[in-house]
Design a protein around this motif. Sequence first.
Motif, mmCIF file in Angstrom:
data_model
loop_
_atom_site.group_PDB
_atom_site.id
_atom_site.type_symbol
_atom_site.label_atom_id
_atom_site.label_comp_id
_atom_site.label_asym_id
_atom_site.label_seq_id
_atom_site.Cartn_x
_atom_site.Cartn_y
_atom_site.Cartn_z
ATOM 1 N N GLY A 225 71.254 57.997 35.807
ATOM 2 C CA GLY A 225 71.449 56.857 34.368
ATOM 3 C C GLY A 225 71.140 55.546 34.154
ATOM 4 O O GLY A 225 70.423 54.963 33.576
ATOM 5 N N ASP A 226 72.073 55.185 35.326
ATOM 6 C CA ASP A 226 72.152 54.120 35.480
ATOM 7 C C ASP A 226 70.951 53.331 36.069
ATOM 8 O O ASP A 226 70.424 51.678 35.597
ATOM 9 C CB ASP A 226 73.178 53.329 36.915
ATOM 10 N N LEU A 227 70.789 53.945 36.582
ATOM 11 C CA LEU A 227 69.383 53.659 37.916
ATOM 12 C C LEU A 227 67.974 53.246 37.015
ATOM 13 O O LEU A 227 66.985 52.388 36.541
ATOM 14 C CB LEU A 227 68.763 54.342 39.270
ATOM 15 N N ALA A 228 67.661 54.777 35.819
ATOM 16 C CA ALA A 228 67.231 54.829 34.607
ATOM 17 C C ALA A 228 66.947 53.996 33.483
ATOM 18 O O ALA A 228 65.692 53.596 33.428
ATOM 19 C CB ALA A 228 66.395 56.321 34.208
ATOM 20 N N ALA A 229 67.995 52.907 33.616
ATOM 21 C CA ALA A 229 68.437 51.864 32.577
ATOM 22 C C ALA A 229 67.647 51.024 33.005
ATOM 23 O O ALA A 229 67.855 50.184 32.055
ATOM 24 C CB ALA A 229 69.292 52.668 32.212
ATOM 25 N N THR A 230 67.906 50.458 34.542
ATOM 26 C CA THR A 230 67.587 49.039 34.826
ATOM 27 C C THR A 230 67.071 48.548 34.841
ATOM 28 O O THR A 230 66.415 48.262 35.629
ATOM 29 C CB THR A 230 69.053 48.674 35.367
ATOM 30 N N LEU A 231 66.071 49.540 36.410
ATOM 31 C CA LEU A 231 65.478 49.473 37.112
ATOM 32 C C LEU A 231 64.408 49.021 36.385
ATOM 33 O O LEU A 231 63.812 47.849 37.298
ATOM 34 C CB LEU A 231 65.221 50.178 38.239
ATOM 35 N N PRO A 232 63.850 50.112 35.722
ATOM 36 C CA PRO A 232 62.422 49.804 35.046
ATOM 37 C C PRO A 232 62.117 48.646 33.599
ATOM 38 O O PRO A 232 63.310 48.491 33.663
ATOM 39 C CB PRO A 232 62.510 51.353 34.562
ATOM 40 N N GLU A 233 61.352 48.006 33.893
ATOM 41 C CA GLU A 233 61.050 47.039 32.572
ATOM 42 C C GLU A 233 60.929 47.218 31.687
ATOM 43 O O GLU A 233 61.649 45.984 30.779
ATOM 44 C CB GLU A 233 59.821 46.684 33.224
ATOM 45 N N VAL A 234 61.213 48.492 31.625
ATOM 46 C CA VAL A 234 61.238 48.813 29.779
ATOM 47 C C VAL A 234 62.752 50.332 29.311
ATOM 48 O O VAL A 234 61.988 51.223 30.168
ATOM 49 C CB VAL A 234 60.148 49.719 29.246
ATOM 50 N N HIS A 235 63.092 50.154 29.202
ATOM 51 C CA HIS A 235 64.442 51.026 28.968
ATOM 52 C C HIS A 235 64.095 51.762 27.541
ATOM 53 O O HIS A 235 64.579 50.740 26.758
ATOM 54 C CB HIS A 235 65.930 51.039 28.821
ATOM 55 N N VAL A 236 63.060 53.614 28.067
ATOM 56 C CA VAL A 236 64.013 53.662 26.202
ATOM 57 C C VAL A 236 65.298 54.631 26.010
ATOM 58 O O VAL A 236 65.419 55.496 26.805
ATOM 59 C CB VAL A 236 62.742 54.431 26.343
ATOM 60 N N VAL A 237 65.709 54.569 25.212
ATOM 61 C CA VAL A 237 66.435 55.610 24.844
ATOM 62 C C VAL A 237 66.126 56.889 23.883
ATOM 63 O O VAL A 237 66.171 56.565 22.827
ATOM 64 C CB VAL A 237 67.897 55.150 24.299
ATOM 65 N N LEU A 238 66.602 58.001 24.647
ATOM 66 C CA LEU A 238 66.060 59.425 23.817
ATOM 67 C C LEU A 238 66.841 60.038 22.861
ATOM 68 O O LEU A 238 67.947 60.535 24.091
ATOM 69 C CB LEU A 238 65.025 60.296 24.303
ATOM 70 N N ALA A 239 67.432 59.353 21.553
ATOM 71 C CA ALA A 239 68.852 60.517 21.198
ATOM 72 C C ALA A 239 68.153 60.807 19.526
ATOM 73 O O ALA A 239 67.647 60.353 18.909
ATOM 74 C CB ALA A 239 69.473 59.009 21.128
ATOM 75 N N SER A 240 69.355 61.931 19.223
ATOM 76 C CA SER A 240 68.534 62.905 18.103
ATOM 77 C C SER A 240 70.407 61.810 17.130
ATOM 78 O O SER A 240 70.814 61.535 18.087
ATOM 79 C CB SER A 240 69.290 63.998 17.634
ATOM 80 N N ILE A 241 69.869 61.784 16.029
ATOM 81 C CA ILE A 241 70.728 61.089 14.635
ATOM 82 C C ILE A 241 72.226 61.532 14.867
ATOM 83 O O ILE A 241 72.986 60.189 14.692
ATOM 84 C CB ILE A 241 70.495 61.222 13.175
ATOM 85 N N GLU A 242 72.654 62.414 15.106
ATOM 86 C CA GLU A 242 73.678 62.831 15.556
ATOM 87 C C GLU A 242 74.686 62.803 16.479
ATOM 88 O O GLU A 242 76.344 63.255 16.156
ATOM 89 C CB GLU A 242 74.019 64.740 15.000
ATOM 90 N N LYS A 243 73.884 61.478 16.854
ATOM 91 C CA LYS A 243 75.145 61.476 18.280
ATOM 92 C C LYS A 243 75.886 60.021 18.090
ATOM 93 O O LYS A 243 76.197 59.647 19.340
ATOM 94 C CB LYS A 243 74.196 60.695 19.413
ATOM 95 N N LEU A 244 75.825 59.734 16.808
ATOM 96 C CA LEU A 244 76.530 58.237 16.301
ATOM 97 C C LEU A 244 77.414 58.568 16.456
ATOM 98 O O LEU A 244 78.260 59.786 16.075
ATOM 99 C CB LEU A 244 76.071 58.385 14.969
ATOM 100 N N VAL A 245 78.577 57.754 17.265
ATOM 101 C CA VAL A 245 79.983 57.525 16.930
ATOM 102 C C VAL A 245 80.426 55.767 15.763
ATOM 103 O O VAL A 245 79.803 55.564 16.616
ATOM 104 C CB VAL A 245 81.225 57.609 18.397
ATOM 105 N N THR A 268 83.508 61.784 34.162
ATOM 106 C CA THR A 268 82.532 62.046 35.125
ATOM 107 C C THR A 268 82.332 60.548 36.435
ATOM 108 O O THR A 268 82.833 59.386 35.355
ATOM 109 C CB THR A 268 81.026 61.635 34.495
ATOM 110 N N VAL A 269 81.482 60.584 36.414
ATOM 111 C CA VAL A 269 81.655 59.730 38.240
ATOM 112 C C VAL A 269 81.353 58.497 37.709
ATOM 113 O O VAL A 269 80.922 57.141 37.443
ATOM 114 C CB VAL A 269 80.740 60.269 39.360
ATOM 115 N N TYR A 270 79.673 58.660 36.587
ATOM 116 C CA TYR A 270 79.210 57.140 35.969
ATOM 117 C C TYR A 270 79.297 57.556 34.049
ATOM 118 O O TYR A 270 79.048 58.618 34.020
ATOM 119 C CB TYR A 270 77.533 57.318 36.524
ATOM 120 N N THR A 271 80.147 56.337 33.895
ATOM 121 C CA THR A 271 79.621 56.567 32.327
ATOM 122 C C THR A 271 78.977 54.960 31.963
ATOM 123 O O THR A 271 79.078 53.858 32.346
ATOM 124 C CB THR A 271 81.433 56.443 32.004
#
Lengths: 468, 263
Positions: A225-245, A268-271
């Motif tokens: 999750g870390d690597l996919a979010a930080t290494l590429p130049e674009v980060h896309v988060v795919l989420a459904s609306i009920e994930k809100l807190v 978990t090991v990574y958050t």
Amino acid sequence: MSASQFTRDAHRALRNPQLRQALYASRGGFIAKRAAAAARLPEFEALRDNARDIKAHTLAHLDLYLESYEEKVIESGGIVHYARTADEANDIVVSICRRRGAKLVVKGKTMIGEEIGVNAALEANGVVPVETDLGEYCIQVRGEMPSHIIAPAVHLTPKQIAADFRRAHRDLPPTRDLSEGGALLAEARAVLRKKFLSADVGITGANFLVAETGTSIVVTNEGNGDLAATLPEVHVVLASIEKLVPTLEDAGTLLRVLSRSATGQDITVYTTFTTGPRRRGDPDGPEEYHVVLLDNGRAGLFGGEFAEVLRCIRCGACMNHCPVYQTIGGHAYGSVYSGPVGAALTPALVGIENTVDLPNASSFCGACESVCPVRIPLPKLLRHWRERARRIAPARQRFALAVWGFFAKRPAIYRLASRAAVWALARVGREAGHLRALPFAINWTASRDFPAPRSTTFQAQFKQMRRS
Amino acid sequence: MNESAKPRVGLLVTCLVDLFRPSIGWAAMKLLEDAGCTVEVPPQTCCGQPAYNSGDRILAKDIARRAIETFASYDYVVAPSGSCAAMLAKHYPGLFAGDPVSAAKAKAFAGKVYELAQFLTDVMKVEKVKARLARRATYHDACSGLRELGIAKAPRKLLNGVEGLELVEMAECERCCGFGGTFAVKYAEISTAIADEKIADVKASGAVLLLAGDLGCLMHIAGRLSRRGESVEVRHFAEVLAGMTEEPAICVSRPKRSPGSSA
């Protein structure tokens, strides 16, 4: 009457020794580890209540939290996209990739990605998606659906995975040793590391989206999750609306029940927390940060009898404890969401007329509800789906219930009819104590004997005793 | 105790016991009377679960209304089944949501419904029953009783008081046996595969007698054991507690009367 797709797939699963072995191997660990984690934390049950309340509160005021979340994402330099349907969500992702001229996408684990089929959409547009969660990678290599929310390849044995890797990684020496789980992990890691470094876009899911900060949170045990979010130049988060807190603190409460319920880990090991793109002075991070918020039928559940399923935080505990799931595996459910929560959610996403078996294929044992970290009353929801499905139930089933209902509502007739039926059954089965075949109950007697009753019912015996 | 001070119990026999295993009804009656209750059996049919769990709320409500009337005059309603007791105690009130008068009635009714073992230990304060059976037995926690009513200790406590009975725990005793009412016939192969796992745990425990508190589950497991030709006996725990084990175990043949026997 032909067997349904579900029944056929379930029967195939029952006759698949590798699958049964893989499920059996994982089940004990999941159950024991969750139980131990819960026992280690005295406030675990109270935390479950809190977790339930946080999700219920958020869903009741989702419009406000979505607004606040969007505001914060924009403030931090990100972009929020709303998608009503799977197609809309795919179009958004594809257009981001196209605009950037992307050729390779690395994916952290995302169930929403599975739900909308984003890989197929990317491939159709000339973009190569690569799964980087080990389990997701294994099933991508095989061209399969995940069979479990948090352990997508739980249906596979290490031997099967080794064979798949040999097929997929042809540039590696065929004589290499893949007999240990560690070797499989190292090989996947080496293959995926190169992909991370050359990817144009990273797509992750989100376990939680925090309204007060615009943060998306993703938990992993592999760091993908870390690597996919930080290494590429674009980060896309795919989420459904009920994930809100609402707040970070709420997310903290939910994280405490999530990992304990899922894998029995305290955490978990990574958050991974991501808020917007790279800021001035940040050593790394993407140039663009997008959030695609998917509805896909969820908003229609608000305020109705199925609304509680939206509390789900996708821990998979209901699957790990479900006797049906553990016997047939996830693929028989025919949906990316399997097990009890899949049976409660999938009919809402694709229509009950296409999924009649899902709510029915449950023994209502209640194990799912007893372990659900947000206390979703899963049997109750499945029962409500059965109410909806009744109109389209096979005529034979409806007729049988109507006949039974006729007698059940009329004690006097019931007594006479049941006495006659019992008398007849008793005559046939008296010798052996059981019946090996009953013409009107072949589904029972195909695999089980039926106990032969006494010559008369309890109520008849009781009446006679009272008389004498 | 004089007659008027005795609690009046309406016995919900349950349809399966009524039809297929009257001995459980007699055992329940004996246990309740020994504990100091007056027991009555009003004419009855079924608690309505088949309708309720098949998605027919209207029929289930109809049956529930009748059951509530049938048992209205008793101090307690006791069933030798966790599943039927849970239907009355946990699900009847919800059936009348939106109808405050009936819902209040159902709620008050639910408060006097008990499963047999729970009633004996919690209400009648039974510490020990007078029974004897030399067997190694294991107890299966049938799902509804366990998860909806919290029944786990009561039957074990009573069974531990049976002279000669050695109670051993099997692995995953709280795991479903695969019965699940209509599930057992609608999805017979899955149901049977789950029973086979339960049977493996029973056999591994070394027990020769399997006990539980729900006849549906017992018929399912016994039916599978019988088909497989296994020798493990299956009974409702009430039969053991009441010392009424002369009835052959479920699915087992009755001993034939030989000419020389005195029976």
